[in-house]
Scaffold this active site. Structure first.
Site, PDB file in Angstrom:
ATOM      1  N   SER A  23      40.393  53.994  48.473  1.00  0.00           N
ATOM      2  CA  SER A  23      41.609  53.258  48.130  1.00  0.00           C
ATOM      3  C   SER A  23      42.708  53.687  49.102  1.00  0.00           C
ATOM      4  CB  SER A  23      42.012  53.578  46.698  1.00  0.00           C
ATOM      5  OG  SER A  23      43.098  52.759  46.341  1.00  0.00           O
ATOM      6  N   ALA A 151      43.142  42.166  37.397  1.00  0.00           N
ATOM      7  CA  ALA A 151      43.562  41.929  38.788  1.00  0.00           C
ATOM      8  C   ALA A 151      44.293  43.160  39.333  1.00  0.00           C
ATOM      9  CB  ALA A 151      44.472  40.710  38.838  1.00  0.00           C
ATOM     10  N   LYS A 176      37.177  46.627  33.594  1.00  0.00           N
ATOM     11  CA  LYS A 176      36.704  46.586  34.983  1.00  0.00           C
ATOM     12  C   LYS A 176      37.904  46.221  35.841  1.00  0.00           C
ATOM     13  CE  LYS A 176      35.342  44.611  38.455  1.00  0.00           C
ATOM     14  NZ  LYS A 176      36.093  44.760  39.731  1.00  0.00           N
ATOM     15  N   PRO A 177      38.597  47.257  36.402  1.00  0.00           N
ATOM     16  CA  PRO A 177      39.755  46.947  37.245  1.00  0.00           C
ATOM     17  C   PRO A 177      39.312  46.403  38.599  1.00  0.00           C
ATOM     18  CG  PRO A 177      39.390  49.326  37.158  1.00  0.00           C
ATOM     19  CD  PRO A 177      38.347  48.701  36.269  1.00  0.00           C
ATOM     20  N   VAL A 231      41.938  31.736  40.292  1.00  0.00           N
ATOM     21  CA  VAL A 231      41.214  30.583  39.755  1.00  0.00           C
ATOM     22  C   VAL A 231      39.751  30.647  40.211  1.00  0.00           C
ATOM     23  CG1 VAL A 231      41.016  28.065  39.854  1.00  0.00           C
ATOM     24  CG2 VAL A 231      43.264  29.137  39.615  1.00  0.00           C
ATOM     25  N   GLU A 251      43.281  34.235  32.265  1.00  0.00           N
ATOM     26  CA  GLU A 251      44.676  34.320  32.720  1.00  0.00           C
ATOM     27  C   GLU A 251      44.635  34.232  34.242  1.00  0.00           C
ATOM     28  OE1 GLU A 251      47.356  34.419  30.968  1.00  0.00           O
ATOM     29  OE2 GLU A 251      46.555  34.834  28.977  1.00  0.00           O
ATOM     30  N   GLY A 253      45.874  32.058  38.157  1.00  0.00           N
ATOM     31  CA  GLY A 253      47.002  32.016  39.098  1.00  0.00           C
ATOM     32  C   GLY A 253      48.035  30.948  38.784  1.00  0.00           C
ATOM     33  N   CYS A 285      51.801  36.708  38.965  1.00  0.00           N
ATOM     34  CA  CYS A 285      51.165  35.425  38.624  1.00  0.00           C
ATOM     35  C   CYS A 285      52.201  34.360  38.330  1.00  0.00           C
ATOM     36  CB  CYS A 285      50.212  35.602  37.456  1.00  0.00           C
ATOM     37  SG  CYS A 285      50.972  36.406  36.045  1.00  0.00           S
ATOM     38  N   GLU A 385      48.322  28.710  45.897  1.00  0.00           N
ATOM     39  CA  GLU A 385      48.950  29.970  45.516  1.00  0.00           C
ATOM     40  C   GLU A 385      48.859  30.929  46.705  1.00  0.00           C
ATOM     41  OE1 GLU A 385      46.959  32.733  42.824  1.00  0.00           O
ATOM     42  OE2 GLU A 385      48.854  33.026  41.774  1.00  0.00           O
ATOM     43  N   LYS A 455      46.452  23.898  32.354  1.00  0.00           N
ATOM     44  CA  LYS A 455      45.619  23.419  33.458  1.00  0.00           C
ATOM     45  C   LYS A 455      44.802  24.576  34.074  1.00  0.00           C
ATOM     46  CE  LYS A 455      49.122  20.959  35.388  1.00  0.00           C
ATOM     47  NZ  LYS A 455      49.797  19.923  36.195  1.00  0.00           N
TER      48      LYS A 455
HETATM   49  P1  NDP Z   1      40.214  37.971  41.701  1.00  0.00           P
HETATM   50  O1  NDP Z   1      39.820  36.729  40.954  1.00  0.00           O
HETATM   51  O2  NDP Z   1      39.765  38.122  43.086  1.00  0.00           O
HETATM   52  O3  NDP Z   1      39.681  39.265  40.926  1.00  0.00           O
HETATM   53  C1  NDP Z   1      40.056  39.556  39.586  1.00  0.00           C
HETATM   54  C2  NDP Z   1      39.035  40.507  38.985  1.00  0.00           C
HETATM   55  O4  NDP Z   1      37.793  39.836  38.823  1.00  0.00           O
HETATM   56  C3  NDP Z   1      38.724  41.715  39.850  1.00  0.00           C
HETATM   57  O5  NDP Z   1      38.501  42.831  39.021  1.00  0.00           O
HETATM   58  C4  NDP Z   1      37.462  41.298  40.559  1.00  0.00           C
HETATM   59  O6  NDP Z   1      36.709  42.374  41.009  1.00  0.00           O
HETATM   60  C5  NDP Z   1      36.755  40.549  39.454  1.00  0.00           C
HETATM   61  N1  NDP Z   1      35.770  39.567  39.890  1.00  0.00           N
HETATM   62  C6  NDP Z   1      35.863  38.717  40.927  1.00  0.00           C
HETATM   63  N2  NDP Z   1      34.758  37.938  40.975  1.00  0.00           N
HETATM   64  C7  NDP Z   1      33.970  38.297  39.934  1.00  0.00           C
HETATM   65  C8  NDP Z   1      32.704  37.861  39.437  1.00  0.00           C
HETATM   66  N3  NDP Z   1      32.018  36.886  40.021  1.00  0.00           N
HETATM   67  N4  NDP Z   1      32.208  38.439  38.321  1.00  0.00           N
HETATM   68  C9  NDP Z   1      32.911  39.394  37.698  1.00  0.00           C
HETATM   69  N5  NDP Z   1      34.092  39.889  38.131  1.00  0.00           N
HETATM   70  C10 NDP Z   1      34.617  39.332  39.233  1.00  0.00           C
HETATM   71  O7  NDP Z   1      41.803  38.070  41.575  1.00  0.00           O
HETATM   72  P2  NDP Z   1      42.755  39.133  42.275  1.00  0.00           P
HETATM   73  O8  NDP Z   1      42.337  40.516  41.877  1.00  0.00           O
HETATM   74  O9  NDP Z   1      42.890  38.805  43.717  1.00  0.00           O
HETATM   75  O10 NDP Z   1      44.147  38.887  41.517  1.00  0.00           O
HETATM   76  C11 NDP Z   1      45.130  38.020  41.961  1.00  0.00           C
HETATM   77  C12 NDP Z   1      45.099  36.761  41.088  1.00  0.00           C
HETATM   78  O11 NDP Z   1      45.318  37.118  39.735  1.00  0.00           O
HETATM   79  C13 NDP Z   1      46.214  35.791  41.449  1.00  0.00           C
HETATM   80  O12 NDP Z   1      45.674  34.499  41.485  1.00  0.00           O
HETATM   81  C14 NDP Z   1      47.184  35.925  40.281  1.00  0.00           C
HETATM   82  O13 NDP Z   1      47.955  34.774  40.056  1.00  0.00           O
HETATM   83  C15 NDP Z   1      46.260  36.223  39.142  1.00  0.00           C
HETATM   84  N6  NDP Z   1      46.955  36.863  38.040  1.00  0.00           N
HETATM   85  C16 NDP Z   1      47.125  36.176  36.858  1.00  0.00           C
HETATM   86  C17 NDP Z   1      47.856  36.719  35.799  1.00  0.00           C
HETATM   87  C18 NDP Z   1      48.046  35.963  34.516  1.00  0.00           C
HETATM   88  O14 NDP Z   1      48.414  36.584  33.519  1.00  0.00           O
HETATM   89  N7  NDP Z   1      47.833  34.660  34.476  1.00  0.00           N
HETATM   90  C19 NDP Z   1      48.458  38.048  35.911  1.00  0.00           C
HETATM   91  C20 NDP Z   1      48.198  38.692  37.172  1.00  0.00           C
HETATM   92  C21 NDP Z   1      47.483  38.113  38.191  1.00  0.00           C
HETATM   93  P3  NDP Z   1      36.796  42.816  42.554  1.00  0.00           P
HETATM   94  O15 NDP Z   1      38.225  42.883  42.916  1.00  0.00           O
HETATM   95  O16 NDP Z   1      36.148  44.120  42.588  1.00  0.00           O
HETATM   96  O17 NDP Z   1      36.042  41.762  43.302  1.00  0.00           O
END
Ligand code: NDP
Length: 489
Positions: A23, A151, A176-177, A231, A251, A253, A285, A385, A455
């Site tokens: 990290s 996320a 799972k962070p 998404v 939850e 984007g 988000c 986004e 949506k």
């Molecule tokens: P990602 O979708 O890339 O990842 C989110 C989580 O899902 C991570 O822990 C990731 O693991 C995991 N993940 C991804 N693909 C898979 C899979 N196929 N199976 C299981 N787990 C999976 O999003 P980001 O981390 O890039 O976060 C940014 C996004 O989150 C933005 O679009 C933002 O808008 C949204 N968001 C929404 C919020 C809301 O409340 N609506 C709040 C905060 C953020 P890994 O990273 O290890 O791949």
């Protein structure tokens, strides 16, 4: 260099494959921690531990009021360790320290206290069936094992929004962070050791989506998936969960619009619009990343907006004088710069910012607050986004046109309206397709009020009573007091 273990079954464990990933501190770009790269064998350990906890262990038989007391102790643990948690989250994802503690910490603590109080108030109801010899009542029961996938932009907040209601409802949780910001969630597990919950009730496994997230989401014993992320990630996880028909909360984007009318108070609305996107470097988000300005106010507003945006001080997220911290990871930093480059070529006017900078020579990943004007509503800049400090400004003449542009998006997370005409504000609040609408403010939220998307921004809600309902399933029980049951034929 800090080397973390992962946490499952009440123990700190080495990853089954013996591998770690690094990290980086976004302020300096330097590696500071090693995080366990878990795989499906680690998932198995965590899932079996969580399953035992909520089907066999004391957690399963505990009086709800006692469970509430334990959830409250998690809030106490966050309060006790708030400094350390803030230090680690700032080091790991570059969030400004003051935004975590004191900023968010009272909210994180309140989440546990709020849902702790709800643990023994999950009352079912007696249904009026209209038949005297029949008693029909409902019970709200936990799902059992919950997978909570989070996320990187606000790992503690997102984790606690899921943990507090899920645990208060009697589930066991596997967090799972994101691979980009796992350390603060592991630190949270350390803090929780003080709360002395039965083993297996809370677990955190770290690693990559494909290696850890997928086996977790597809595991038979996981019955609920609560996901926060993009998404694309959400659609993939929802598809995997659908294979075994799991309950899912999404939850996702946003590309949230802020609508400013001619009669809005200029200074206040400029501050609200700037504050709605730039302080977290757009990595929120609900960032208000589309700005819709009514024609009469357009020039004055843009002038003032640029002035305020250029005042922002970028720098060390540990320094309380810093206004905007870094982009949380290098991959995302490059992605945001790519969006800016494409926007420059698209015909929109770059009104300010647009550059990577290196405040204090620390070597981290910073991007100036960036404003594009004359943005076409159908351009990528207006529709995708970016999740960075990039604001797309558009012009409108009438209310109907503003609503049309605001709703012309795949997303529906939040929207802001700035006007002194409160009748107009309330009417427009009904017409905007968004889970949260702000009138003459932006970014407010509290534990008691539900948040979630319309949506492609997702479904299900977090916070408030609705956040609790997402972690229970309702059973309907029928009892007959009839003296005899008639033969069916
Ligand atoms: P990602 O979708 O890339 O990842 C989110 C989580 O899902 C991570 O822990 C990731 O693991 C995991 N993940 C991804 N693909 C898979 C899979 N196929 N199976 C299981 N787990 C999976 O999003 P980001 O981390 O890039 O976060 C940014 C996004 O989150 C933005 O679009 C933002 O808008 C949204 N968001 C929404 C919020 C809301 O409340 N609506 C709040 C905060 C953020 P890994 O990273 O290890 O791949």
């Amino acid at each position: 260099m800090e080397t973390y273990a992962y946490y499952a079954d009440g123990r700190w464990l080495e990853p089954a494959g013996g591998e770690y990933f690094t990290s980086e501190n976004p302020y300096t770009g330097k590696t500071w921690a090693q995080i366990p790269r878990c795989n499906d064998r680690d998932v198995e350990i965590a899932v079996q531990a969580a399953y035992r906890a909520c089907h066999e262990g004391p957690w399963a038989r505990m009086h709800p009021a006692e469970r509430g007391t334990m959830v409250r102790r998690l809030g106490d643990a966050v309060a006790l360790h708030a400094d350390r948690l803030a230090d680690i989250e700032t080091r790991d994802n570059g969030k400004r320290r003051v935004d975590i503690h004191p900023g968010l910490s009272s909210w994180l603590i309140d989440s546990f206290y709020y849902y702790a109080g709800m643990a023994d108030k999950l009352e079912g109801s007696v249904i009026p069936t209209g038949r005297d010899e029949i008693l029909n009542y409902t019970r709200h029961e936990p799902y059992g094992v919950v997978a909570a996938i989070t996320a990187w932009n606000s790992p503690l907040l997102i984790a606690i929004w899921k943990l507090a209601p899920a645990l208060a409802a009697g589930n066991a949780v596997i967090l799972k962070p994101s691979e980009f910001a796992s350390a603060s969630t592991l630190e949270l597990m350390k803090a929780f050791e003080d709360a002395d919950l039965p083993s297996g009730v809370i677990n955190t496994i770290t690693g990559f989506g494909a290696e850890v997230g997928e086996p977790l989401v597809t595991h038979d014993r996981v019955r609920k998936v609560s996901f926060t992320g993009s998404v694309k990630g959400g659609a993939s996880v929802a598809g995997l969960a659908a294979r075994s028909v799991k309950s899912v909360t999404m939850e996702l984007g946003g590309k949230s619009p802020q609508l400013v009318f001619d009669d809005a108070r200029l200074e206040d609305s400029v501050h609200g619009v700037c504050g709605g996107i730039f302080p977290p470097a757009g990595q929120s988000c609900i960032a208000g990343s589309r700005l819709l300005l009514q024609a009469g106010i357009y020039d004055a507003f843009v002038g003032k907006l640029i002035e305020v945006a250029q005042r922002a001080r970028l720098g060390d997220p540990n320094d309380p004088a810093t206004n905007i911290g870094p982009i949380a990871n290098k991959i995302h930093f490059e992605r945001v710069l790519g969006h800016i480059e494409r926007a420059r070529k698209s015909g929109a006017t770059l009104a300010c910012g647009g550059n990577a900078v290196n405040p204090g020579g620390a070597g981290g990943w910073f991007i100036e607050p960036t404003i594009f004007t004359n943005v076409a509503p159908d351009s990528a800049l207006a529709r995708e986004e970016i999740f960075g400090p990039v604001l797309a400004v558009m012009r409108f003449e009438t209310e109907d046109e503003a609503v049309q542009i605001a709703n012309d998006t795949d997303f529906g997370l939040a929207a802001g309206i700035w006007t002194e005409d409160h009748r107009r504000a309330l009417n427009l609040a009904n017409r905007l397709e968004a889970g949260t609408v702000y009138l003459n403010n932006y970014f407010d939220a509290c534990t008691q009020s539900p948040v979630g998307g319309y949506k492609q921004s997702g479904y299900g809600r977090e916070n408030g009573w609705e956040g609790m309902r997402d972690f229970v399933q309702t059973k309907s029980v029928w009892l007959s007091t009839a003296r005899r049951i008639e033969a069916p034929f």
